[in-house]
Design an enzyme around this catalytic site. Structure first.
Site, PDB file in Angstrom:
ATOM      1  N   ASP A 155      21.783  16.328  48.922  1.00 54.29           N
ATOM      2  CA  ASP A 155      22.520  17.591  48.847  1.00 54.29           C
ATOM      3  C   ASP A 155      22.441  18.320  50.185  1.00 54.29           C
ATOM      4  OD1 ASP A 155      22.922  17.062  46.184  1.00 54.29           O
ATOM      5  OD2 ASP A 155      21.248  18.306  45.509  1.00 54.29           O
TER       6      ASP A 155
HETATM    7  N1  URA Z   1      18.347  14.934  43.698  1.00 51.37           N
HETATM    8  C1  URA Z   1      18.907  16.143  43.923  1.00 51.37           C
HETATM    9  O1  URA Z   1      18.983  16.975  43.061  1.00 51.37           O
HETATM   10  N2  URA Z   1      19.367  16.376  45.154  1.00 51.37           N
HETATM   11  C2  URA Z   1      19.275  15.510  46.187  1.00 51.37           C
HETATM   12  O2  URA Z   1      19.702  15.811  47.294  1.00 51.37           O
HETATM   13  C3  URA Z   1      18.682  14.260  45.919  1.00 51.37           C
HETATM   14  C4  URA Z   1      18.231  13.987  44.668  1.00 51.37           C
END
Ligand code: URA
Length: 243
Positions: free
Chosen positions: A106
């Site tokens: 993310d």
């Molecule tokens: N899980 C999440 O919620 N975000 C990420 O970036 C990676 C795994």
């Protein structure tokens, strides 16, 4: 490596598009075993012959594999008209090879990200069937304990009915905002955040620290990347025992 057209070979190594490489050739800037070649159709074997551009011998690599310490605020994509991407952080010569992030973190997640131009490698690393665990550290908005660890172990079910594979959860540092470690094998959208939401917790910060047995190099500052060694490439597919 088999013989291949010199324009294709140079384009694959990040010397520009076929058109740009054509200009380099016509300008006499490319040599094979010391002789200038001006036609893109000329065939060469970069592993057996000495190919040079402007007198600099090229170090042929079929594929490239980078480890990045992803900073917050950049998106896991190859290009985007508005936002800065992880590929924008890579040196231009490597960027031109058409690398992409193998899996997504993310925008606000930091830590270990692999970028490559090897689609098979990325697929093997990401497919849950291949058993490559991904290890995250998360700061939470409140304590978790045995009950949450057991729920993770059984497999969290999201509100929409999506069932997650069994995952590992352990507390690294207790407190009001504990630091926990999560081990997952899949990469569903916002997976870790949603798993905690399912047990009534919010993730305040998330960092990926390991893929398979490959650990994030502590010497890499956020935003930096470097090539993986041959040994590190193998670490990715090494099965780790859960801690
Ligand atoms: N899980 C999440 O919620 N975000 C990420 O970036 C990676 C795994």
């Amino acid at each position: 490596m088999a013989m291949q057209r010199i324009d294709k070979l140079l384009a694959s190594q990040g010397f520009g598009s076929r058109k740009e490489v054509g200009a380099l050739l016509r300008a006499g800037r490319v040599t094979v075993d010391g002789t200038a070649v001006r036609s893109g159709e000329t065939k060469a074997d970069a592993e057996r012959q000495t190919v040079a551009v402007d007198g600099k011998v090229i170090c042929y690599k079929e594929f490239i594999y980078l480890m990045m310490n992803k900073p917050a605020g950049v998106i896991s994509a190859s290009n985007d008209p508005k936002a800065e991407t992880v590929v924008d952080l890579v040196p231009p010569a490597l960027r031109r090879r058409g690398i992409f992030p193998a899996g997504r973190l993310d925008k606000d997640t930091t830590g270990l990200l692999i970028l490559t131009d090897d689609g098979d490698f990325a697929h093997r690393m990401l497919s849950p069937k291949k058993g490559v665990d991904k290890l995250y550290e998360a700061v939470l908005d409140g304590p978790v304990g045995q009950a949450e660890a057991e729920a993770f172990r059984r497999g969290i079910v999201f509100a929409d009915g999506t069932v997650c594979l069994p995952a590992g959860l352990c507390v690294l540092r207790e407190g009001e905002n504990p630091l926990v470690q999560v081990r997952i094998r899949e990469g569903k959208f916002h997976q870790v955040k949603k798993m905690f939401r399912a047990v009534g917790r919010t993730v305040l910060a998330l960092r990926r620290v390991q893929i398979g047995a490959l650990k994030l190099d502590p010497a890499l500052q956020e935003g930096e990347c470097r090539e993986l060694t041959e040994e590190e490439k193998k670490f990715v597919f090494e099965v780790q025992k859960a801690d």
